[in-house]
Design a protein around this motif. Structure first.
Motif, PDB file in Angstrom:
ATOM      1  N   VAL A  52      -1.798 -37.098  30.496  1.00  9.71           N
ATOM      2  CA  VAL A  52      -1.649 -35.718  30.008  1.00  9.71           C
ATOM      3  C   VAL A  52      -0.758 -35.689  28.764  1.00  9.71           C
ATOM      4  N   ILE A  55      -2.713 -37.135  25.818  1.00 15.12           N
ATOM      5  CA  ILE A  55      -3.696 -36.172  25.297  1.00 15.12           C
ATOM      6  C   ILE A  55      -2.991 -35.107  24.464  1.00 15.12           C
ATOM      7  N   LEU A  56      -1.912 -34.561  24.991  1.00 12.75           N
ATOM      8  CA  LEU A  56      -1.189 -33.517  24.262  1.00 12.75           C
ATOM      9  C   LEU A  56      -0.595 -34.053  22.961  1.00 12.75           C
ATOM     10  N   THR A  59      -3.326 -34.387  20.457  1.00 10.30           N
ATOM     11  CA  THR A  59      -3.726 -33.084  19.915  1.00 10.30           C
ATOM     12  C   THR A  59      -2.611 -32.449  19.085  1.00 10.30           C
ATOM     13  N   ILE A  78      -9.525 -37.435  28.000  1.00  9.78           N
ATOM     14  CA  ILE A  78      -9.761 -36.279  28.870  1.00  9.78           C
ATOM     15  C   ILE A  78     -10.702 -36.657  30.014  1.00  9.78           C
ATOM     16  N   LEU A  86      -8.396 -30.093  35.382  1.00 12.89           N
ATOM     17  CA  LEU A  86      -7.639 -30.598  34.236  1.00 12.89           C
ATOM     18  C   LEU A  86      -8.556 -31.032  33.097  1.00 12.89           C
ATOM     19  N   TYR A  89      -9.456 -27.804  31.435  1.00 15.24           N
ATOM     20  CA  TYR A  89      -8.271 -27.202  30.832  1.00 15.24           C
ATOM     21  C   TYR A  89      -7.874 -27.940  29.550  1.00 15.24           C
ATOM     22  N   TYR A  90      -7.794 -29.266  29.616  1.00 15.82           N
ATOM     23  CA  TYR A  90      -7.377 -30.031  28.429  1.00 15.82           C
ATOM     24  C   TYR A  90      -8.480 -30.128  27.382  1.00 15.82           C
ATOM     25  N   ILE A  93      -7.761 -27.020  25.541  1.00 14.95           N
ATOM     26  CA  ILE A  93      -6.597 -27.181  24.658  1.00 14.95           C
ATOM     27  C   ILE A  93      -6.982 -27.966  23.404  1.00 14.95           C
TER      28      ILE A  93
END
Length: 163
Positions: A52, A55-56, A59, A78, A86, A89-90, A93
């Motif tokens: 997570v 990924i964040l 991004t 992802i 998730l 959701y991701y 995002i």
């Protein structure tokens, strides 16, 4: 320098290292957070918390114009998330952040609109699957919708053919 190898962290340090990755993200240093996640993957290749953050952090780089973002790394990461909620959701995002980065370029505003619409669709799916008391997909959905309205974004128009 070519003969140097990466040092491995201890499994027992993963929780502390994850906290450092979170701190680097909050300090707007996504490349450091990414590097830390790669160190975690070297000892625990399916660590969902690191995934997570990874990924964040990837991004996060979408908003940095000088940064080269590998979109395939994001989508491939992802897909590795264990939860369908998730993954949606991701994905939302990622699409939202990609759309926000397009807002900086006047020629890309209609593409930004499309990105926000795609993100909204992912957040709608995630909302239906969200754990009890999890409003995150709703908040992201509303933010996308407000941005479309605030920026007066419109879908791409097909050009009329000239006869």
């Amino acid at each position: 320098m070519n003969n140097k190898v990466y040092h491995k962290i201890e499994n027992s340090s993963i929780e502390d290292v994850l906290e450092r990755a979170r701190q680097y993200r909050s300090l707007l240093q996504p490349e450091m957070a990414i590097s830390i996640c790669l160190d975690i993957f070297a000892v625990d290749n399916n660590n969902q918390d690191a995934l997570v953050i990874y990924i964040l952090a990837l991004t996060d780089q979408l908003s940095q114009s000088e940064s080269k973002v590998h979109r395939n790394k994001i989508t491939d990461s992802i897909k590795k998330l264990n939860s369908e909620f998730l993954r949606h959701y991701y994905s939302g995002i990622f699409l939202e952040r990609q759309a926000r980065s397009l807002l900086k370029h006047s020629m890309s505003r209609s593409f930004a609109y499309d990105g926000f619409i795609e993100a909204i669709a992912e957040f709608e799916i995630a909302e239906k699957m969200a754990p009890e008391h999890c409003a995150d997909p709703i908040l992201r959905y509303n933010s996308c919708l407000r941005t479309i309205k605030k920026e007066n974004l419109q879908p791409r128009q097909e050009f009329d053919e000239l006869y």
